[in-house]
Design an enzyme around this catalytic site. Structure first.
Site, PDB file in Angstrom:
ATOM      1  CG  ASP A   1      -2.108   0.926   1.026  1.00  0.00           C
ATOM      2  OD1 ASP A   1      -2.465   1.196  -0.141  1.00  0.00           O
ATOM      3  OD2 ASP A   1      -2.686   1.387   2.031  1.00  0.00           O
TER       4      ASP A   1
ATOM      5  CG  HIS B   1      -4.756  10.404   3.141  1.00  0.00           C
ATOM      6  ND1 HIS B   1      -5.841  10.262   3.990  1.00  0.00           N
ATOM      7  CD2 HIS B   1      -3.866   9.451   3.509  1.00  0.00           C
ATOM      8  CE1 HIS B   1      -5.603   9.254   4.829  1.00  0.00           C
ATOM      9  NE2 HIS B   1      -4.432   8.750   4.561  1.00  0.00           N
TER      10      HIS B   1
ATOM     11  NE  ARG C   1       4.671  14.090  11.094  1.00  0.00           N
ATOM     12  CZ  ARG C   1       4.100  13.018  10.581  1.00  0.00           C
ATOM     13  NH1 ARG C   1       3.964  11.926  11.314  1.00  0.00           N
ATOM     14  NH2 ARG C   1       3.666  13.007   9.342  1.00  0.00           N
TER      15      ARG C   1
ATOM     16  CD  GLU D   1      -6.270   4.607   4.812  1.00  0.00           C
ATOM     17  OE1 GLU D   1      -5.583   3.871   4.074  1.00  0.00           O
ATOM     18  OE2 GLU D   1      -5.785   5.297   5.738  1.00  0.00           O
TER      19      GLU D   1
ATOM     20  CD  GLU E   1      -5.466   2.892  -0.078  1.00  0.00           C
ATOM     21  OE1 GLU E   1      -4.647   2.273  -0.789  1.00  0.00           O
ATOM     22  OE2 GLU E   1      -5.360   3.027   1.154  1.00  0.00           O
TER      23      GLU E   1
ATOM     24  CG  ASP F   1      -5.643   0.320   3.760  1.00  0.00           C
ATOM     25  OD1 ASP F   1      -5.688  -0.758   4.370  1.00  0.00           O
ATOM     26  OD2 ASP F   1      -4.752   1.179   3.946  1.00  0.00           O
TER      27      ASP F   1
ATOM     28  NE  ARG G   1      -8.040   6.147   9.790  1.00  0.00           N
ATOM     29  CZ  ARG G   1      -7.309   5.998   8.699  1.00  0.00           C
ATOM     30  NH1 ARG G   1      -6.050   5.597   8.776  1.00  0.00           N
ATOM     31  NH2 ARG G   1      -7.834   6.232   7.517  1.00  0.00           N
TER      32      ARG G   1
ATOM     33  CD  GLN H   1      -3.160   4.327  10.814  1.00  0.00           C
ATOM     34  OE1 GLN H   1      -4.380   4.324  10.693  1.00  0.00           O
ATOM     35  NE2 GLN H   1      -2.358   4.856   9.898  1.00  0.00           N
TER      36      GLN H   1
ATOM     37  CE1 TYR I   1       1.811   7.342  14.849  1.00  0.00           C
ATOM     38  CE2 TYR I   1       3.006   7.473  12.779  1.00  0.00           C
ATOM     39  CZ  TYR I   1       2.547   8.071  13.930  1.00  0.00           C
ATOM     40  OH  TYR I   1       2.820   9.391  14.166  1.00  0.00           O
TER      41      TYR I   1
ATOM     42  CE  LYS J   1      -3.547   1.947   7.429  1.00  0.00           C
ATOM     43  NZ  LYS J   1      -4.360   2.855   6.598  1.00  0.00           N
TER      44      LYS J   1
ATOM     45  CB  THR K   1      -7.620  -5.068   1.950  1.00  0.00           C
ATOM     46  OG1 THR K   1      -6.657  -4.801   2.972  1.00  0.00           O
ATOM     47  CG2 THR K   1      -7.528  -3.997   0.877  1.00  0.00           C
TER      48      THR K   1
ATOM     49  CB  THR L   1      -6.385   7.839   1.627  1.00  0.00           C
ATOM     50  OG1 THR L   1      -6.247   6.730   2.502  1.00  0.00           O
ATOM     51  CG2 THR L   1      -7.802   8.386   1.701  1.00  0.00           C
TER      52      THR L   1
ATOM     53  CD  GLU M   1      -7.963  12.573   4.552  1.00  0.00           C
ATOM     54  OE1 GLU M   1      -8.175  11.395   4.203  1.00  0.00           O
ATOM     55  OE2 GLU M   1      -7.506  13.442   3.783  1.00  0.00           O
TER      56      GLU M   1
HETATM   57 MN    MN Z   1      -4.075   2.917   2.850  1.00  0.00          MN
END
Ligand code: MN
Length: 432
Positions: free
Chosen positions: A126, A133, A142, A198, A200, A232, A236, A239, A243, A252, A256, A359, A373
């Site tokens: 991926d 995104h 951040r 997501e 995609e 996907d 969250r 994640q 991550y 993830k 899928t 995404t 988002e």
């Molecule tokens: Mn993805």
């Protein structure tokens, strides 16, 4: 060229007119899995057409390679066979074909067919080529430094899980995992509270490359067998906790969803478009990722739509509610650049490998390709026509993705749906 088919439902069909002809694997009436082509409201049984003696040379070889219910050997044959099959089937289905009566014997109503994964999937990678995104998500994690400095040089990706990819229509079981509640210093384990989608584009690899043999950008396109939609699914909260430092893992890999028809480069040819000039100050791609032809026509103009229905909406017979309308033109890197970068280190790509684009959000909030988002990190709920609202997905929610190509002077084509419903974890944590 707007030629018609003798199959009436194909003419003006929103997804599968004569100009599309996507390949897939289907079964009908509990029979064996076999290859077919979507045309209007039907699936054309290719084995039947072959057995009627209506295909020859490379087209015959192509269908023989689909035996066994997987397209990966057919992918390995490459472009010449793919084009031969497309051209011969197109001739058979075009108005005035002398073989219409025989071909008609091999049409199966699509509503009576089950459409399966088209191929054994060897590996799944991926990418992260949707720059809007990347910026939106980066801002949540951040705020001062949303886009890391490598983004504009490296088509970023991670190795995903191939074994949990399913075709449209297979329920998604809400995953369990470790999460760290805000203000807590010790994680808890339980079902995700922040299940997301997501939006995609999926890229199927056709012919692969040998170990240690990179794929030059000028021939990257020859290694792509076709395209699909890809959701996907992402947890969250899992994640956010897992991550760093190695990227997504269990957030993830639980599921899928893909649209099961392979949309070919030939069908997408009229919808190719130029890579937009990079904004002032952005670096040019490094040489190995630069190619004039790819810059001139390496992207596609494909409208991407995400819709949702909830249990309450279905009970009240409310139509699916649109969450997003985006386009593949937002890709910062082209599919060819994804392929070339993937193999630059000598990594071997194989027929039936699947690449996700990442995404594909547009700059406007109506174009965002994930709930993360759309709800600003779960802070601003989305109102639904049923009076409900959503921060993230609840059990019973169904997410529907659609893709459609529209261009003046050309027949529109679609990808077929990529949809799945979220269901509760049945066993409960105590049993896992
Ligand atoms: Mn993805």
């Amino acid at each position: 060229m707007n030629q018609n088919s003798w199959i009436e439902s194909a003419n003006g069909h929103p997804e599968f007119p004569l100009q599309n002809l996507p390949l897939g694997i289907f079964s009908a009436g509990g029979g064996a899995r076999t290859s077919g082509i979507a045309i209007g409201e039907y699936v054309l049984d290719l084995e039947g057409v072959l057995n009627s003696g209506l295909l020859d040379n490379e087209a015959e070889t192509a269908v023989l390679a689909t035996r066994g219910g997987s397209l990966h050997k057919y992918f390995d044959l490459g472009r010449i066979h793919r084009v031969a099959l497309r051209n011969q089937v197109m001739a058979l289905l075009t108005e005035g074909s002398e073989h219409a009566e025989v071909v008609a014997l091999h049409l199966r109503p699509m509503e009576q067919c089950e459409i399966h994964l088209p191929s054994k999937i060897s590996d799944y990678t991926d990418f992260y080529v949707g720059i809007e995104h990347a910026v939106n998500v980066g801002k949540l994690f951040r705020p001062d430094n949303p886009l890391l400095p490598n983004y504009k040089y490296v088509p970023i990706g991670y190795h995903g899980r191939a074994s949990t990819i399913r075709p449209s229509g297979v329920d998604v079981i809400r995953p369990v995992g470790q999460t760290l509640a805000p203000g807590s210093s010790v994680p808890a384990v339980g079902p995700t509270d922040r299940l997301d989608f997501e939006l995609e584009l999926g890229v199927w690899i056709g012919t692969g490359n040998g170990l240690g043999q990179p794929i030059p950008i000028s021939s990257a396109r020859d290694h792509i067998a076709g395209y699909c939609l890809l959701n996907d699914w992402s947890a969250r909260d899992i994640q956010a906790w897992e991550y760093q430092p190695l990227g997504p893992f269990l957030s993830k890999s639980f599921h899928t969803t893909i649209s099961p028809w392979i949309i070919t480069a030939e069908a997408l040819e009229p919808f190719r478009c130029r890579v937009p000039a990079r904004p002032d100050g952005d670096p040019a791609p490094l040489d190995y990722l630069s190619d004039n032809q790819d810059q001139a026509q390496g992207l596609f103009d494909i409208q991407l739509e995400v819709l949702i229905t909830t249990e309450a909406m279905r009970k009240s017979e409310l139509p699916p509610h649109r969450l997003s309308l985006s386009n593949t033109q937002v890709m910062y890197w082209t599919p060819a650049q994804m392929v070339t970068h993937h193999a630059v280190n000598g990594c071997q790509l194989q027929p039936g490998d699947l690449l996700g684009s990442g995404t594909l959000s547009g700059p406007h909030p109506s174009q965002y390709g994930s709930l993360l988002e759309l709800t600003k990190g779960g802070k601003e709920p989305i109102a639904l026509p049923s009076g409900e609202h959503r921060y993230f997905l609840e059990d019973g929610d169904e997410v529907i993705m659609r893709a459609r190509c529209v261009r003046e002077g050309h027949e529109s084509i679609g990808f077929g749906e990529c949809k799945a419903k979220v269901v509760a974890q049945i066993q409960g944590l105590g049993n896992c």
